[in-house]
Write a protein that holds these residues in place. Structure first.
Motif, PDB file in Angstrom:
ATOM      1  N   VAL A  50       0.829  -1.203   0.000  1.00  0.00           N
ATOM      2  CA  VAL A  50       0.000   0.000   0.000  1.00  0.00           C
ATOM      3  C   VAL A  50       0.866   1.256   0.000  1.00  0.00           C
ATOM      4  O   VAL A  50       0.532   2.260  -0.645  1.00  0.00           O
ATOM      5  CB  VAL A  50      -0.963  -0.007   1.211  1.00  0.00           C
ATOM      6  N   SER A  51       2.006   1.189   0.676  1.00  0.00           N
ATOM      7  CA  SER A  51       2.864   2.382   0.776  1.00  0.00           C
ATOM      8  C   SER A  51       3.410   2.827  -0.577  1.00  0.00           C
ATOM      9  O   SER A  51       3.692   4.011  -0.759  1.00  0.00           O
ATOM     10  CB  SER A  51       4.009   2.130   1.762  1.00  0.00           C
TER      11      SER A  51
ATOM     12  N   PHE B 205       1.062   5.467  -1.688  1.00  0.00           N
ATOM     13  CA  PHE B 205       1.121   6.722  -0.951  1.00  0.00           C
ATOM     14  C   PHE B 205       2.371   7.527  -1.272  1.00  0.00           C
ATOM     15  O   PHE B 205       2.309   8.753  -1.318  1.00  0.00           O
ATOM     16  CB  PHE B 205       1.008   6.471   0.553  1.00  0.00           C
TER      17      PHE B 205
ATOM     18  N   LEU C  12       1.918   9.704  -4.458  1.00  0.00           N
ATOM     19  CA  LEU C  12       0.944  10.811  -4.534  1.00  0.00           C
ATOM     20  C   LEU C  12       1.615  12.128  -4.906  1.00  0.00           C
ATOM     21  O   LEU C  12       2.717  12.411  -4.611  1.00  0.00           O
ATOM     22  CB  LEU C  12       0.225  10.980  -3.195  1.00  0.00           C
TER      23      LEU C  12
END
Length: 128
Positions: free
Chosen positions: A121-122, A125, A128
């Motif tokens: 998931v990181s 992020f 972004l």
């Protein structure tokens, strides 16, 4: 090729390390079992069964990891070193996960699995 892309290859190779443990750790896999290896694998017990389960989990998580690495690279907002570090950490988590699975350390294995999924998931992020 980036370190992260090499880590995708390593992740796929780790799956087949589990396959070797599952099929050959008890010495019963041979030419006859190769005609129907899924039935053979379904009947495993103990260490070999845990190796097979680790193999199946690796087949499940590898596409998510590969997609995360590729998407982070395509988006281009993340520092390449950060992507490489995350990928190496993911491979480390997978190696620890497999060790925990083979050793039958269920709680630690689950904690490491969550950490690995957090690393996947990181990638999104940091992009972004």
């Amino acid at each position: 090729m980036t370190v992260a892309f090499w880590c995708v290859l390593i992740a796929f190779c780790l799956t087949y390390v589990c396959t070797v443990f599952a099929k050959f750790s008890d010495g019963k896999f041979g030419a006859r079992q190769n005609h129907d290896p899924r039935t053979f694998l379904d009947g495993l017990q103990g260490f070999a069964k845990r190796a097979h389960s680790a193999q199946l989990n690796s087949f499940e998580v590898n596409p998510a990891f590969a997609a995360a690495v590729i998407i982070a690279d395509i988006v281009g907002n993340a520092d390449p070193v950060t992507i490489d570090v995350l990928a190496v950490l993911f491979i480390t988590s997978r190696m620890l996960y497999i060790i925990c699975y083979l050793a039958d350390w269920a709680i630690l294995r689950s904690i490491i699995w969550f950490a690995g999924m957090g690393l996947v998931v990181s990638f999104f992020f940091v992009s972004l």
